[in-house]
Structures are given as C-alpha cells and as structure tokens.
Design a protein around this motif. Structure first.
Motif, PDB file in Angstrom:
ATOM      1  N   HIS A   1       0.733  -1.203   0.058  1.00  0.00           N
ATOM      2  CA  HIS A   1      -0.132  -0.020  -0.041  1.00  0.00           C
ATOM      3  C   HIS A   1       0.918   1.170   0.028  1.00  0.00           C
ATOM      4  N   LEU A   2       1.919   1.275   0.755  1.00  0.00           N
ATOM      5  CA  LEU A   2       2.756   2.641   0.851  1.00  0.00           C
ATOM      6  C   LEU A   2       4.042   2.326   1.708  1.00  0.00           C
ATOM      7  N   PHE A   3       4.969   3.254   1.376  1.00  0.00           N
ATOM      8  CA  PHE A   3       6.014   3.223   2.440  1.00  0.00           C
ATOM      9  C   PHE A   3       6.565   4.626   2.266  1.00  0.00           C
ATOM     10  N   VAL A   4       7.269   5.206   3.273  1.00  0.00           N
ATOM     11  CA  VAL A   4       7.845   6.500   3.411  1.00  0.00           C
ATOM     12  C   VAL A   4       9.423   6.592   3.614  1.00  0.00           C
ATOM     13  N   ASP A   5      10.013   7.028   2.765  1.00  0.00           N
ATOM     14  CA  ASP A   5      11.549   7.069   2.903  1.00  0.00           C
ATOM     15  C   ASP A   5      11.770   8.792   3.456  1.00  0.00           C
ATOM     16  N   GLU A   6      12.567   9.078   4.455  1.00  0.00           N
ATOM     17  CA  GLU A   6      12.792  10.381   4.994  1.00  0.00           C
ATOM     18  C   GLU A   6      14.385  10.313   5.069  1.00  0.00           C
ATOM     19  N   GLN A   7      14.958  11.612   4.377  1.00  0.00           N
ATOM     20  CA  GLN A   7      16.394  11.967   4.370  1.00  0.00           C
ATOM     21  C   GLN A   7      16.920  12.025   5.903  1.00  0.00           C
ATOM     22  N   ARG A   8      17.863  11.696   6.085  1.00  0.00           N
ATOM     23  CA  ARG A   8      18.542  11.698   7.405  1.00  0.00           C
ATOM     24  C   ARG A   8      19.642  12.524   7.234  1.00  0.00           C
ATOM     25  N   PHE A   9      20.537  12.482   6.217  1.00  0.00           N
ATOM     26  CA  PHE A   9      21.745  13.432   5.851  1.00  0.00           C
ATOM     27  C   PHE A   9      21.685  13.521   4.392  1.00  0.00           C
ATOM     28  N   GLY A  10      21.870  14.707   3.813  1.00  0.00           N
ATOM     29  CA  GLY A  10      21.852  14.858   2.300  1.00  0.00           C
ATOM     30  C   GLY A  10      21.611  16.261   2.184  1.00  0.00           C
ATOM     31  N   PRO A  11      21.281  16.288   0.732  1.00  0.00           N
ATOM     32  CA  PRO A  11      21.234  17.765   0.272  1.00  0.00           C
ATOM     33  C   PRO A  11      20.175  18.580   0.776  1.00  0.00           C
ATOM     34  N   TYR A  12      19.135  17.998   1.283  1.00  0.00           N
ATOM     35  CA  TYR A  12      18.000  18.688   1.546  1.00  0.00           C
ATOM     36  C   TYR A  12      18.030  19.064   3.032  1.00  0.00           C
ATOM     37  N   ALA A  13      17.231  20.201   3.227  1.00  0.00           N
ATOM     38  CA  ALA A  13      16.949  20.725   4.580  1.00  0.00           C
ATOM     39  C   ALA A  13      15.919  19.558   5.241  1.00  0.00           C
ATOM     40  N   PHE A  14      15.056  19.189   4.617  1.00  0.00           N
ATOM     41  CA  PHE A  14      13.855  18.225   4.877  1.00  0.00           C
ATOM     42  C   PHE A  14      13.420  17.398   3.527  1.00  0.00           C
ATOM     43  N   TRP A  15      13.485  16.166   3.669  1.00  0.00           N
ATOM     44  CA  TRP A  15      12.940  15.207   2.495  1.00  0.00           C
ATOM     45  C   TRP A  15      12.060  14.141   3.108  1.00  0.00           C
ATOM     46  N   HIS A  16      10.710  14.147   2.747  1.00  0.00           N
ATOM     47  CA  HIS A  16       9.672  13.232   3.269  1.00  0.00           C
ATOM     48  C   HIS A  16       8.981  12.722   1.625  1.00  0.00           C
ATOM     49  N   HIS A  17       9.388  11.473   1.468  1.00  0.00           N
ATOM     50  CA  HIS A  17       8.760  10.908   0.116  1.00  0.00           C
ATOM     51  C   HIS A  17       7.832   9.651   0.329  1.00  0.00           C
ATOM     52  N   LEU A  18       6.573  10.001   0.034  1.00  0.00           N
ATOM     53  CA  LEU A  18       5.591   8.928   0.370  1.00  0.00           C
ATOM     54  C   LEU A  18       5.212   8.225  -0.953  1.00  0.00           C
TER      55      LEU A  18
ATOM     56  N   PRO B   1      18.276  23.892   2.453  1.00  0.00           N
ATOM     57  CA  PRO B   1      18.865  24.666   3.283  1.00  0.00           C
ATOM     58  C   PRO B   1      19.102  26.116   2.753  1.00  0.00           C
ATOM     59  N   PHE B   2      19.950  27.158   3.450  1.00  0.00           N
ATOM     60  CA  PHE B   2      20.224  28.187   3.197  1.00  0.00           C
ATOM     61  C   PHE B   2      19.265  29.495   2.703  1.00  0.00           C
ATOM     62  N   GLY B   3      18.211  29.357   3.477  1.00  0.00           N
ATOM     63  CA  GLY B   3      17.172  30.442   3.626  1.00  0.00           C
ATOM     64  C   GLY B   3      16.672  31.151   2.091  1.00  0.00           C
ATOM     65  N   LEU B   4      17.110  32.289   2.104  1.00  0.00           N
ATOM     66  CA  LEU B   4      16.649  33.145   0.827  1.00  0.00           C
ATOM     67  C   LEU B   4      17.584  32.401  -0.291  1.00  0.00           C
ATOM     68  N   LEU B   5      18.987  31.990  -0.185  1.00  0.00           N
ATOM     69  CA  LEU B   5      19.628  31.463  -1.211  1.00  0.00           C
ATOM     70  C   LEU B   5      18.955  30.155  -1.560  1.00  0.00           C
ATOM     71  N   GLY B   6      18.639  29.392  -0.577  1.00  0.00           N
ATOM     72  CA  GLY B   6      17.800  28.117  -1.156  1.00  0.00           C
ATOM     73  C   GLY B   6      16.513  28.400  -1.884  1.00  0.00           C
ATOM     74  N   ALA B   7      15.756  29.467  -1.492  1.00  0.00           N
ATOM     75  CA  ALA B   7      14.483  29.610  -2.188  1.00  0.00           C
ATOM     76  C   ALA B   7      14.947  30.114  -3.410  1.00  0.00           C
ATOM     77  N   ILE B   8      16.043  30.692  -3.893  1.00  0.00           N
ATOM     78  CA  ILE B   8      16.202  31.400  -5.276  1.00  0.00           C
ATOM     79  C   ILE B   8      16.861  30.034  -6.126  1.00  0.00           C
ATOM     80  N   ALA B   9      17.597  29.232  -5.152  1.00  0.00           N
ATOM     81  CA  ALA B   9      18.370  27.937  -6.100  1.00  0.00           C
ATOM     82  C   ALA B   9      16.966  26.985  -6.387  1.00  0.00           C
ATOM     83  N   HIS B  10      15.881  27.046  -5.665  1.00  0.00           N
ATOM     84  CA  HIS B  10      14.755  26.205  -5.750  1.00  0.00           C
ATOM     85  C   HIS B  10      13.936  26.698  -7.049  1.00  0.00           C
TER      86      HIS B  10
END
Length: 153
Positions: free
Chosen positions: A80-97, A118-127
C-alpha cells in the motif's frame, strides 16, 4: 523554512506484487534515475523493506560534485505505501511517500514528496532557478523509464 511539494501519479499495467517488489528494492532506484546524476546505492540491503531500514547513496546533482545521501524507511504498509525520509543529504527536509493502489488498469502509483532546501533565501532562489526544474526532470525521466519497463496502460 519553506516546504515545497511534488506530486506525481502514474498507472502501471502490472499486478501490485510486481510494482511493490520493484519499488521496494533500493537497487532499482538507479534504473529510474537519470544517468547524469551518477546515482549509486551504497547499501547492501537485500532483505524486505522495513521501518528503520537505512539506505546510503551518492548522487551528483550539480557541477559534478558527489554528495552523500542517507534515507530511512520510516513507514511500511505492505503493498500500500512506504515512506523514505532523508537523514543526511542535500535537503534540509525530505519526506517521500510512495503509494500503491490496485485499479482496473493495473496499479496506480503515487509519489508525494515534501522537501525543503537549506540556506534560507539562497535556497529559495536555488529552488526557483534550479532545484524545482531538476526534480521535475528526474520524475519525468522516471515516468518515461517506467513506461519502458512496465508498458503503458
């Protein structure tokens, strides 16, 4: 922290068992990831997916710089489902259902990703300039490859 969402749904013309077995094997991730990312699974997880499973990867998303990425499988509801969550890596937060539902045409597979940079405003611009398009390209590639592997409904 701004949390972004990516949502994709795809119908796979296969039985639920085949879809589940494919997606719950970490070693299949490199098959559905663009080769330009040089994505490698480092973990030797051969058993069934389970909560607490740690999966280690390297990925090269930009400028040829390899990054280590560690995710944990936090939830599993068999077929039915599984979730992976980042513990270390390029994102400040990662939740994949990853959700699976039997439908007349086969299996409806849904990816729902919530992520933050990560990186606040710089991260938003990078996004806006890079990350959003890169993630969409990755999931577009994934859709194409899954059609090649499983066929179209």
């Amino acid at each position: 922290m701004k949390i972004y969402t990516l949502n994709r749904v795809q119908i796979l013309p296969v039985k639920i068992e085949r879809a589940w077995d494919f997606f719950t094997s970490p070693h299949n991730l490199s098959k559905i990831t663009p080769t330009s990312l040089d994505f490698k699974v480092l973990s030797k997880n051969d058993g069934p997916i389970h909560p607490g499973m740690i999966i280690r990867y390297t990925v090269t998303p930009i400028l040829g710089i390899p990054l280590n990425w560690v995710t944990e499988i936090t939830h599993v509801e068999y077929q039915h489902l599984f979730v992976d969550e980042q513990r270390f890596g390029p994102y400040a937060f990662w939740h994949h259902l990853h959700k699976f539902k039997e439908v007349e045409e086969g299996v409806e597979m849904e990816d729902l990703v919530h992520y933050a940079l990560p990186f606040g405003l710089l991260g938003a611009i990078a996004h806006e300039l890079l990350v959003k398009n890169k993630l969409n390209d990755i999931f577009d590639f994934r859709t194409k490859v899954l059609r090649e592997i499983f066929g179209a409904p």
